[in-house]
Structures are given as C-alpha cells and as structure tokens.
Design a protein around this motif. Structure first.
Motif: not given
Length: 356
Positions: A153-158, A160-165, A215-217, A240-253
């Motif tokens: 995990t190259v950037i922890p909590k990248f 993470d909504m709870s962390f950002r909030y 992918h996360n970016d 590249i890190m473990p995450g959920i598919i919505h991160y990559d779909f949402g960031d592209a959109i």
C-alpha cells in the motif's frame, strides 16, 4: 540533471543499448521522467521516483513490476512486439533490482518506451471515452485474480472517505474566520453530503464489496492510444494498490466527464457530460461487467459521485489549511477548485435518472 549524469544512471540497468540523447518529458506532476534515445530502438523511459511523496519506493516498484509480469503472462499469446506495446516492460538494474538508488538517495527505474502511440489530456469525443473505458476495464479484468497480499500500500488511506472527512473536520477547527466565511456554502454542502458519501466506505469495510487490484489514478492521460485512437496500454502504475473498483471507475469519470477544466472559475462552463459517461461505462462494462457482483454494479454511479466529492473535500480542506498541499496560483485557487468539483457533482446528481 545533466546529460552525463543521466547517461550514467541509464547504464546502471541491464539493457544492452547505447545511449545517444535524452529529452525530459513534462507530463507528470510528481516524478521526473526522461526519454532516453539509443542508437537502435527500443528507446527507454528513465524515471526518478519522488521518495518524499512515496515513502516505500522499493514496494512501489515491486507493485509495478509484479502487475506488469502478471499482465504479460495473461497476454503471452500475443506476438512479442505487440506484447511490449500493450504492457509496460521494466528493466532490471545491474544489482538485480528493478530500481537503481544513487548516492543522493534518489530512486530510478527504467522501462521500454512505447513509440507510435498518443495520449490525451482531455477527452474530445465519445469514442475516446469508450476506448478509455475498454482499456481500464480490461486492465482491472486481467488483474482481478492477482494475489493482493503481494502488493504494497504505497499511499495509506488514499481514497479512504472517513480519513478525508476527518481531515476536513480538523481543518474546520483550525481555519481562520476569513476562510471559513468565504467557504461557508461549500462547507455546508460537504456536511449535507456526508452520509451518502460514506456508503462505499462502509460497504468496503464490511466486506460487501471486495478488494481488488486498483490503479488509483485513472485519468485519461494515463492511457496510451494507437494512432487510430484505439486503447493500447495503461501507464503510470505508481499508485497501484488494493482498493475497490469504484475508485478507478469514479476517478476516470471525474476527469473525463467535466466539460470544464478543473481550475475553471466560470461555473456555468462546468457540467457533467452524460454522453461521455455512457460511452465510458459501455466500454468499461464490456470488459469487466461479467465479473462484477450485483452490489458492485449497483454502486458504480455512486463511485463517480464519491470520487468527485473526495477531490472537492481535499481541495476545500487544503484551502482551510492555508494551502499547504496543492500548488496554488492565487489566494482562492483551492476554494475555486472545490467549487468546481461540487458544481460537477451537482450537475451529475441533476442528471442521475439519465445515467441509471
């Protein structure tokens, strides 16, 4: 760095090529990237990885190499020249690592340059959105069986909504009254959206949505296309890190469907492009739709909303913190970026029935 220094670093890798010239590429914002031209092709990309942003560079490089090797294995039926165009190929150093660390503590890695390809900074047609969707969807599909325990995990909590909030709430406590007053409307809107924007976080934490390689970016500039505008290769795999598919779909959109620039201050120009969304989603689901769970598919659109929101809140937090993270060109730059993203989110929400 000068020509001789770069030639020396290049020659610390096992490439059997003769250095001829170097050209700095200015596409990225974090790493320093150079095109190395040699007497014979292939040419190479030499990259200095920013170890102040990325705290575990060996882990980061390991992620990139492991994923590339996984993709190469999946696509081994392709002719070798075609395989080198569709998957990033990293070169090991003479010390058998896939990076070289020089005397000033900087890390470098080397990969084959994919020539006769193009990139887009912004999307200008539904066709490009569709091809980008296919490319990123296929990347996620091919890596869906990769063993996540092998990834760092190259950037922890990248994302993470709870962390950002929580960062946002801390910034509220410390911000000057002047900035609080100027950002009043944006603060209220963020607070109103809190519950909806934590849905994916909770589904991830409960295990209802599974972790995958992400992918996360996934901005469109991290996709290579052929000269004929067909998707070719996913690049810039540093995050590249473990995450959920919505991160990559949402960031592209988020990056593809904004009719205005991210810094646009005339919010009348900021709208959510429905046709680009539909085109990207079509290409994406063609490649990976069969492997998605019902709950993953159900919340794809929320993924887009959440990634727009998370950027809005990050810009707003930085504004309240007196602009300590993002580079700014004027006093209210981060506030305007936040307004921009929140307008994009509002436009998406207003057209949500068309997107379902």
């Amino acid at each position: 760095m000068n020509h001789n220094q770069l030639e020396y670093i290049f020659n610390q890798f096992k490439h059997n090529a003769v250095f001829e010239s170097v050209q700095e590429l200015v596409s990225g914002h974090i790493n320093d990237t150079y095109l190395i031209q040699t007497t014979n092709k292939p040419y190479y990309i030499l990259q200095k990885i920013n170890h102040t942003v990325f705290k575990d560079v060996p882990g980061l490089v390991s992620n990139k190499v492991l994923i590339s090797q996984h993709l190469q294995h999946k696509l081994k039926h392709l002719p070798k020249n075609e395989l080198f165009r569709r998957v990033l190929s990293f070169i090991s150093s003479k010390t058998e690592n896939f990076y070289f660390k020089n005397e000033d503590g900087c890390y470098w890695n080397l990969m084959r340059y994919i020539d006769d390809s193009i990139t887009f900074e912004t999307v200008n047609s539904a066709h490009i959105a569709y091809e980008a969707g296919k490319l990123f969807g296929n990347f996620l599909n091919l890596t869906s069986d990769f063993e996540l325990t092998k990834l760092t995990t190259v950037i922890p909590k990248f994302h993470d909504m709870s962390f950002r909030y929580s960062q946002f709430e801390e910034a509220l406590q410390k911000a000057s009254q002047e900035r609080l007053d100027l950002a009043k409307n944006q603060i209220l809107l963020v607070q109103e959206l809190k519950e909806e924007m934590h849905i994916l976080q909770r589904l991830k934490e409960s295990g209802d949505i599974r972790l995958r390689v992400t992918h996360n970016d996934t901005k469109v500039s991290n996709a290579l296309f052929t000269q004929g505008n067909k998707g070719l290769c996913v690049i810039d795999t540093d995050t590249i890190m473990p995450g959920i598919i919505h991160y990559d779909f949402g960031d592209a959109i988020r990056s593809i469907c904004n009719t205005g620039e991210e810094d646009e201050i005339n919010l009348d120009l900021v709208k959510f492009n429905v046709s680009y969304y539909k085109a990207y989603a079509k290409g994406f689901l063609e490649q990976i739709g069969d492997s998605l769970s019902e709950i993953e598919t159900k919340y794809l659109l929320l993924g887009a909303k959440s990634m727009i929101f998370i950027m809005a809140i990050r810009f707003l937090t930085d504004y309240l913190n007196n602009d300590i993270y993002y580079k700014t060109k004027y006093l209210e730059h981060n506030l305007n970026r936040s307004k921009n993203q929140l307008k994009l989110l509002q436009s998406l929400t207003n057209q949500e029935k068309e997107l379902a």
